[in-house]
Design a protein around this motif. Structure first.
Motif, PDB file in Angstrom:
ATOM      1  N   VAL A  45      -6.488   1.656  -3.986  1.00 22.96           N
ATOM      2  CA  VAL A  45      -5.374   0.823  -3.520  1.00 22.96           C
ATOM      3  C   VAL A  45      -4.122   1.668  -3.357  1.00 22.96           C
ATOM      4  CG1 VAL A  45      -3.840  -1.091  -4.126  1.00 22.96           C
ATOM      5  CG2 VAL A  45      -6.308  -1.295  -4.532  1.00 22.96           C
ATOM      6  N   ASN A  46      -3.888   2.552  -4.334  1.00 29.15           N
ATOM      7  CA  ASN A  46      -2.702   3.406  -4.275  1.00 29.15           C
ATOM      8  C   ASN A  46      -2.755   4.363  -3.086  1.00 29.15           C
ATOM      9  OD1 ASN A  46      -0.255   3.644  -5.818  1.00 29.15           O
ATOM     10  ND2 ASN A  46      -0.852   5.748  -6.302  1.00 29.15           N
ATOM     11  N   ILE A  47      -3.952   4.838  -2.761  1.00 28.21           N
ATOM     12  CA  ILE A  47      -4.105   5.727  -1.598  1.00 28.21           C
ATOM     13  C   ILE A  47      -3.783   4.981  -0.305  1.00 28.21           C
ATOM     14  CG2 ILE A  47      -5.836   6.922  -0.196  1.00 28.21           C
ATOM     15  CD1 ILE A  47      -7.117   7.891  -2.789  1.00 28.21           C
ATOM     16  N   LEU A  48      -4.262   3.754  -0.188  1.00 30.26           N
ATOM     17  CA  LEU A  48      -3.983   2.954   1.013  1.00 30.26           C
ATOM     18  C   LEU A  48      -2.481   2.726   1.182  1.00 30.26           C
ATOM     19  CD1 LEU A  48      -6.835   0.287   0.858  1.00 30.26           C
ATOM     20  CD2 LEU A  48      -6.634   2.216   2.434  1.00 30.26           C
ATOM     21  N   LEU A  49      -1.794   2.467   0.081  1.00 30.60           N
ATOM     22  CA  LEU A  49      -0.344   2.277   0.150  1.00 30.60           C
ATOM     23  C   LEU A  49       0.362   3.578   0.485  1.00 30.60           C
ATOM     24  CD1 LEU A  49       0.182  -0.046  -2.960  1.00 30.60           C
ATOM     25  CD2 LEU A  49       0.323  -0.691  -0.546  1.00 30.60           C
TER      26      LEU A  49
END
Length: 326
Positions: A45-49
């Motif tokens: 999720v953090n990578i997508l953000l």
């Protein structure tokens, strides 16, 4: 705002990835070995953000840190996915019909839980050869009297401290030892069980205390107990099974060392996580209940069983003895 949030979340995820690497057995460090699957999801999720952030040097640095953490965490859990080769060979139906099989149910019942009938129903349906119950006290011992007819051989160690243990067997138990290997009032059961066709199997039933703020401050007692059993098992050539709630995840360094030292195999490798805890919270589940075995067996079946209103799901494992295949 987004930049600050990404810096904070990346810093947190990197920190909990690195904490288990510190030379400390304190629960604050070792507990982060448990939720590796959840951490992988949070990193994704953090990578997508992060990739949605403006392309800057900071973004690339954050992305690199997240990717490094993702790769490291994934390496630990990858063997417990279907993409990894199976460690234990699957037995064919034709082999099962003509060879000795051993059905084991491991059930941490949660001592205050009173849903004994749910466990009795599971025993009735799956008809295990061996049932080991954990956290069972005198109330549970008496409540399970209805299954005694199916299990003429029993080991009773009722305790009121959440570490009681009972072993129910269809077959004769010998060389029985109920030991407190590391900590007082935290027992383990060690015995041989005689199955048909003169198959004798050495069993170690275990439930060491976990590292936690309410139990042991460090993982040392649990780790010592696991390694003590591994040291004993590595010297034997007889069929051996170690099972119970080990209060450690399948992918931890301690469990990995236990398997390497003992030579025992994990039937979950290449098949799935089989998360047994916490039964009430699907988002925070990991495999705490285990069955490891020597090279003398093939796998017939392994599954997580329905809830018995405990914080653990029971674990069912059926093995076939290799040496009686011809």
């Amino acid at each position: 705002m987004l930049e600050t949030s990404l810096i904070c979340t990346t810093g947190f995820l990197v920190a909990i990835t690195l904490l288990p690497l510190l030379p400390s057995n304190h629960w604050l460090c070792r507990s982060w070995e448990f939720p590796r699957v959840q951490i992988v999801f949070l990193i994704l999720v953090n990578i997508l953000l992060t990739v949605s952030f403006t392309e800057t040097t900071l973004m690339y640095c954050l992305l690199l840190l997240n990717l490094a953490s993702l790769i490291y965490q994934s390496i630990w859990i990858f063997p417990y996915t279907f993409l990894y080769p199976k460690e234990v060979e699957q037995a064919e139906n034709s082999q099962v019909e003509s060879n000795v099989t051993i059905k084991v149910i491991t059930a941490n019942v949660l001592m205050p839980n009173k849903s004994v009938q749910k466990l009795i129903d599971i025993v009735t349906e799956y008809k295990p050869d061996i049932l080991v119950t954990l956290e069972t006290n005198k109330w549970w011992q008496d409540a399970l009297i209805p299954i005694h007819e199916s299990f003429p051989y029993r080991v009773n160690k009722p305790l009121e401290n959440l570490y009681g243990m009972h072993v129910y067997s269809k077959y004769e138990i010998s060389d029985l030892q109920v030991l407190e290997l590391i900590e007082k009032d935290i027992p383990s059961v060690h015995c041989r069980i005689q199955f048909p066709q003169n198959v004798k199997v050495k069993f170690h039933f275990m439930h060491p205390a976990p590292p936690s703020p309410t139990e042991n401050e460090t993982a040392n007692p649990r780790d010592k107990e696991l390694i003590l059993i591994a040291d004993e098992v590595k010297h034997t050539q007889q069929p051996t099974i170690v099972t119970g709630d080990l209060n450690d995840v399948a992918w931890s360094p301690t469990t990995r060392h236990f398997r390497h030292l003992s030579g025992l195999k994990d039937p979950r490798i290449g098949r799935g996580f089989f998360n047994t805890f916490h039964a009430d919270y699907p988002v925070i589940r990991w495999p705490l209940d285990h069955l490891f075995h020597s090279q003398h067996f093939m796998l017939v079946d392994i599954k997580r069983l329905p809830s018995i209103d405990s914080d653990h799901f029971p674990l069912y494992t059926e093995l076939m003895v290799k040496s009686h295949m011809d």
